[in-house]
Design an enzyme around this catalytic site. Structure first.
Site, short mmCIF file in Angstrom:
data_model
loop_
_atom_site.label_atom_id
_atom_site.label_comp_id
_atom_site.label_asym_id
_atom_site.label_seq_id
_atom_site.Cartn_x
_atom_site.Cartn_y
_atom_site.Cartn_z
N CYS A 116 1.01 -1.14 0.04
CA CYS A 116 0.09 -0.08 -0.06
C CYS A 116 0.98 1.30 -0.10
O CYS A 116 2.03 1.34 0.51
CB CYS A 116 -1.03 0.10 1.25
SG CYS A 116 -1.50 -1.54 1.64
N ARG A 403 -4.22 -11.67 -2.19
CA ARG A 403 -3.09 -11.53 -1.40
C ARG A 403 -3.53 -12.07 -0.05
O ARG A 403 -2.49 -12.32 0.88
CB ARG A 403 -2.83 -10.08 -1.32
CG ARG A 403 -2.31 -9.56 -2.41
CD ARG A 403 -1.76 -8.21 -2.29
NE ARG A 403 -0.94 -8.09 -1.03
CZ ARG A 403 -0.23 -6.75 -0.79
NH1 ARG A 403 -0.38 -5.69 -1.49
NH2 ARG A 403 0.63 -6.73 0.00
#
Ligand code: UD1
Length: 424
Positions: A116, A403
């Site tokens: 992220c 993920r």
């Protein structure tokens, strides 16, 4: 491109067993670098973040065997201190190899971690803590070059400005091989920290206080050579995601292989929203109402507060609640990429000017649409919204969801959902 095709409106019911936690296995795989004998990991989730971490282990010299949910890691003859760039750029948790390899080989070079996009401050606490233990770290062209000083790694008293999960884990891993005592104050208290500490103790580390705000590590400065086996704790976020899925579809489900006390930070809100929950030793049952009630105000906090990793799923659920609710995100800046996508499905969500608070006016029903996941939990929230919506939804970029969820499509299908993974 990978995507989910979901036909909404099916009520979820049945029983499902929850697999191992992503946030537990990733630091434990980094910590396995300290073992010069075989490490066996049971209940190891087959998610893409695990597979990427295995690539790092193999890239630095370990041999691995991954059968069903058991991972065997065989010791490396020559352990490399160069972490392959392509793995690091994909996953933020690869930063945990910094503490592990510094402790084991005295050196580590790695690209600045990806995952992220969380701004420049994202690893300052890791770096400051390792430097306090004697590491020399410099950054050149988006790469970190780290080595230990002449006196090796030494125990230190480290007070974290914020109880960062990753920084606590990195320092804990490094400290078990530093000389002398390390005290981590304002440490993260998440259950995954306790699981990591348990793993390290099996190796021979001396650790007290994991799971509390102060962790004391008696560094041994010796090599660990012990064949060990460890079972990863169940994934409380996967469990939470499926509970919310049932809540949004007037469902009735039982999840087994969970630790109900770890779910309490969000199950209390599901009860407030009208769900009937029953916890037993290793299972939890949820019976949803016809219409979810609003939740008042929820604020994300560090453990044992409401998890930021459940924020997006609750925004989805509260989008179909009977009144207005509010959720404030305090852990990550800009964790709101699910909002515009949920709006495409008819959700009525207002973001405040600082973009950290979501004012959600529940609508009767969401409708199917073409939406795209922008991160892992954003993707999970869109899958949940789609399960409850009228008509068909395409959720693009399923790779984000993969993920952290091992075959979410199979799990939800087994509960009666209509969801397919497509490769187009
Ligand atoms: C871990 C979890 C992630 C979860 C998060 C918070 C893993 C693999 N991931 O991520 O799923 O959402 O905890 O519960 O376990 N920060 C700094 N400087 C630092 C470190 C962190 O400013 O050196 C800030 C971050 O920018 C962020 C906040 O602290 O705003 C939380 O980060 P942290 O607790 O470190 O999360 P992660 O370990 O990355």
């Amino acid at each position: 491109m990978r995507q989910y095709r979901i036909r909404g409106g099916k009520r979820l019911s049945g029983e499902l067993s929850i697999g191992g936690a992503k946030n537990s296995v990733l630091p434990i795989l980094a910590a396995a670098c300290l073992n010069e004998s075989e490490t066996i990991i049971h209940n190891c989730p087959r998610i893409s973040d695990t597979l990427e971490t295995i690539k790092i282990l193999e890239g630095i010299g370990f041999r691995t065997e991954f059968l069903e949910n058991t991972l065997k890691i065989y010791p490396a003859k020559d352990l490399s201190h160069e972490i392959p760039d392509e793995c690091v750029k994909k996953m933020r948790s690869s930063i945990l190899f910094m503490g592990a390899l510094l402790a084991q080989t005295g050196k580590v070079n790695l690209a600045l971690p990806g995952g992220c996009n969380l701004g420049e401050r994202a690893i300052n606490l890791h770096i400051r803590g390792l430097e306090a233990m004697g590491a020399k770290i410099c950054e050149e062209e988006k790469k970190l070059f780290c080595k230990i000083g002449e006196n090796g790694l030494n125990g230190a008293k480290i007070k974290l400005d914020f109880p960062s999960v990753g920084a606590t884990e990195n320092l804990l891993i490094a400290a078990v091989k530093a000389k002398g005592e390390t005290v981590i104050e304002n440490a993260a208290r998440e259950p995954e920290i306790s699981d990591l500490a348990l793993f390290l103790k099996k190796l021979g580390a001396e650790i007290r206080g994991a799971g509390t705000g102060t962790i004391i590590i008696n560094g041994t400065n010796k090599n660990f050579r012990k064949k060990i086996a460890h079972e990863i704790i169940p994934d409380r976020i996967v469990a939470g995601t499926y509970l919310v899925a049932a809540a949004m579809t007037t469902g009735d489900i039982k999840l087994t292989n969970v630790r109900p006390f770890e779910l309490a930070p969000f199950t209390m809100y599901l009860s407030e929203m009208g769900c009937n929950l029953r916890a037993e030793e290793n299972s939890v049952t949820l019976h949803a109402p016809k219409r979810l009630k609003a939740a008042g105000r929820i604020i994300t906090k560090v453990h044992p507060g409401f998890l930021t990793d459940m924020q997006a799923q609750f925004v989805a659920a509260l989008s179909i609640a009977d009144k207005r609710s509010e959720i404030t995100e305090t852990i990550f800046e800009g964790r709101n990429s699910h909002v515009p996508e949920l709006r495409k499905m008819g959700a009525n969500i207002h973001l405040t000017a600082d973009k950290q608070t979501f004012e959600i006016d529940g609508v009767e029903r969401l409708r199917g649409a073409n939406v795209a996941a922008h991160d892992l939990r954003c993707g999970a929230a869109l899958v949940l919204a789609a399960l409850s919506a009228d008509g068909e939804t395409i959720v693009q970029n399923s790779e984000f969801v993969e993920r952290g969820y091992e075959s979410i499509e199979k799990d939800l299908t087994s509960l009666g959902g209509d969801i397919k993974l497509e490769i187009v």
